[in-house]
Design a protein around this motif. Structure first.
Motif, PDB file in Angstrom:
ATOM      1  N   CYS A 135       0.984  -1.312   0.110  1.00 45.85           N
ATOM      2  CA  CYS A 135      -0.083   0.029   0.041  1.00 45.85           C
ATOM      3  C   CYS A 135       0.757   1.299   0.060  1.00 45.85           C
ATOM      4  CB  CYS A 135      -0.910  -0.060   1.276  1.00 45.85           C
ATOM      5  SG  CYS A 135      -1.910  -1.647   1.447  1.00 45.85           S
ATOM      6  N   LEU A 136       0.128   2.541  -0.042  1.00 46.15           N
ATOM      7  CA  LEU A 136       0.964   3.886  -0.349  1.00 46.15           C
ATOM      8  C   LEU A 136       0.088   4.855   0.552  1.00 46.15           C
ATOM      9  CD1 LEU A 136       3.675   4.613  -1.170  1.00 46.15           C
ATOM     10  CD2 LEU A 136       2.730   5.449  -3.494  1.00 46.15           C
ATOM     11  N   GLU A 154      -1.089   8.124  -0.100  1.00 47.28           N
ATOM     12  CA  GLU A 154      -1.174   8.939  -1.281  1.00 47.28           C
ATOM     13  C   GLU A 154      -1.310  10.482  -1.132  1.00 47.28           C
ATOM     14  OE1 GLU A 154      -4.460   6.607  -2.781  1.00 47.28           O
ATOM     15  OE2 GLU A 154      -3.489   5.547  -4.372  1.00 47.28           O
ATOM     16  N   GLU A 193       0.417  10.479 -10.302  1.00 49.88           N
ATOM     17  CA  GLU A 193      -0.284   9.096 -10.176  1.00 49.88           C
ATOM     18  C   GLU A 193       1.016   8.005 -10.642  1.00 49.88           C
ATOM     19  OE1 GLU A 193      -3.796   6.454 -11.454  1.00 49.88           O
ATOM     20  OE2 GLU A 193      -4.175   8.529 -11.605  1.00 49.88           O
ATOM     21  N   ALA A 215       3.863   8.404  -8.203  1.00 47.29           N
ATOM     22  CA  ALA A 215       3.730   7.912  -6.849  1.00 47.29           C
ATOM     23  C   ALA A 215       4.016   6.104  -7.082  1.00 47.29           C
ATOM     24  CB  ALA A 215       2.194   7.863  -6.609  1.00 47.29           C
ATOM     25  N   ASN A 251      -7.011   8.127   2.568  1.00 46.62           N
ATOM     26  CA  ASN A 251      -5.803   8.503   2.094  1.00 46.62           C
ATOM     27  C   ASN A 251      -4.676   7.585   1.457  1.00 46.62           C
ATOM     28  OD1 ASN A 251      -5.057   7.859   4.512  1.00 46.62           O
ATOM     29  ND2 ASN A 251      -3.424   9.681   4.744  1.00 46.62           N
ATOM     30  N   TYR A 292      -1.282  -1.026  -4.139  1.00 47.58           N
ATOM     31  CA  TYR A 292      -0.696  -1.197  -5.466  1.00 47.58           C
ATOM     32  C   TYR A 292      -0.527  -2.439  -5.848  1.00 47.58           C
ATOM     33  CZ  TYR A 292      -0.423   3.891  -5.683  1.00 47.58           C
ATOM     34  OH  TYR A 292      -0.757   5.307  -5.793  1.00 47.58           O
TER      35      TYR A 292
END
Length: 212
Positions: free
Chosen positions: A115-116, A118, A127, A130, A174, A178
């Motif tokens: 996960c990130l 964002e 995008e 990231a 937030n 991914y």
């Protein structure tokens, strides 16, 4: 634990292992895999990555339901799309392995969800930028798994039902998922990869100029 192998041996034999045994994977090996991810580059050194280690059978089952639904949606494309440099027999073996992983996704001993955090940036290109802060960590983890003799593969198909999967995993607004990395002891063997030749995909200075 597998014997130590050379980095380039790991790179050149790191097949996507989609047929995994249900045998438990020790937590100390998962810790080594995630620590390898933490050594990857991170944009601005912000280290906004987060990793969810999923072993709960019900959560895995909920993810598998979405994962299978995504395959059903994409199956026509899977069958129609050619794979560069691969024979029809190789393509069919890959499809068979994809279907196997899909049906047994919830039986995989460990799922690591990458996960990130964002933020709220909406600038053009942000995008794509990231992703540079999470996928290098994923690659490190795949190599670490290979070095430990564990099978793994990078999967993103759950993104077709991203919001549902995020809800299952309890992600805040937030953050985003991914990749999901299924990890287990492989049923098959590691071996040489089949890829297009370097000369077919590399240019000199400008697109289309042969590099040699």
């Amino acid at each position: 634990m597998a014997d130590k192998i050379d980095l380039f041996d790991a790179i050149h034999t790191m097949r996507a292992m989609r047929r995994l045994k249900p045998d438990p994977v020790p937590d100390d090996l998962i810790r080594k895999i995630i620590n390898a991810g933490l050594c990857a580059p991170s944009g601005g050194d912000m280290q906004n990555w987060r990793f969810i280690v999923v072993k709960d059978p019900e959560i895995k089952r909920q993810i598998q339901i979405r994962y299978k639904r995504a395959l059903d949606t994409a199956m026509a494309h899977f069958h129609a799309a050619p794979i560069p440099g691969k024979t029809d027999a190789q393509k069919q073996r890959r499809l068979s392995a994809v279907e196997y992983l899909t049906e047994h996704f919830h039986e995989t001993p460990v799922l690591i969800v990458a996960c990130l955090i964002e933020g709220n940036a909406t600038q053009a290109g942000i995008e794509k930028a990231a992703a540079a802060s999470i996928y290098p960590a994923v690659q490190n983890m795949l190599l670490a798994a290979r070095g430990l003799g564990l099978g793994a593969t990078l999967t993103t198909r759950h993104l077709l039902y991203e919001k549902e999967v995020d809800e299952v995993l309890g992600l805040p607004p937030n953050a985003g998922t991914y990749a999901i990395i299924p990890i287990g002891y492989p049923m098959g063997r590691f071996g040489p990869l089949s890829r297009l030749a370097l000369e077919q995909v590399t240019f000199s200075d400008r697109w289309g100029n042969a590099w040699n």
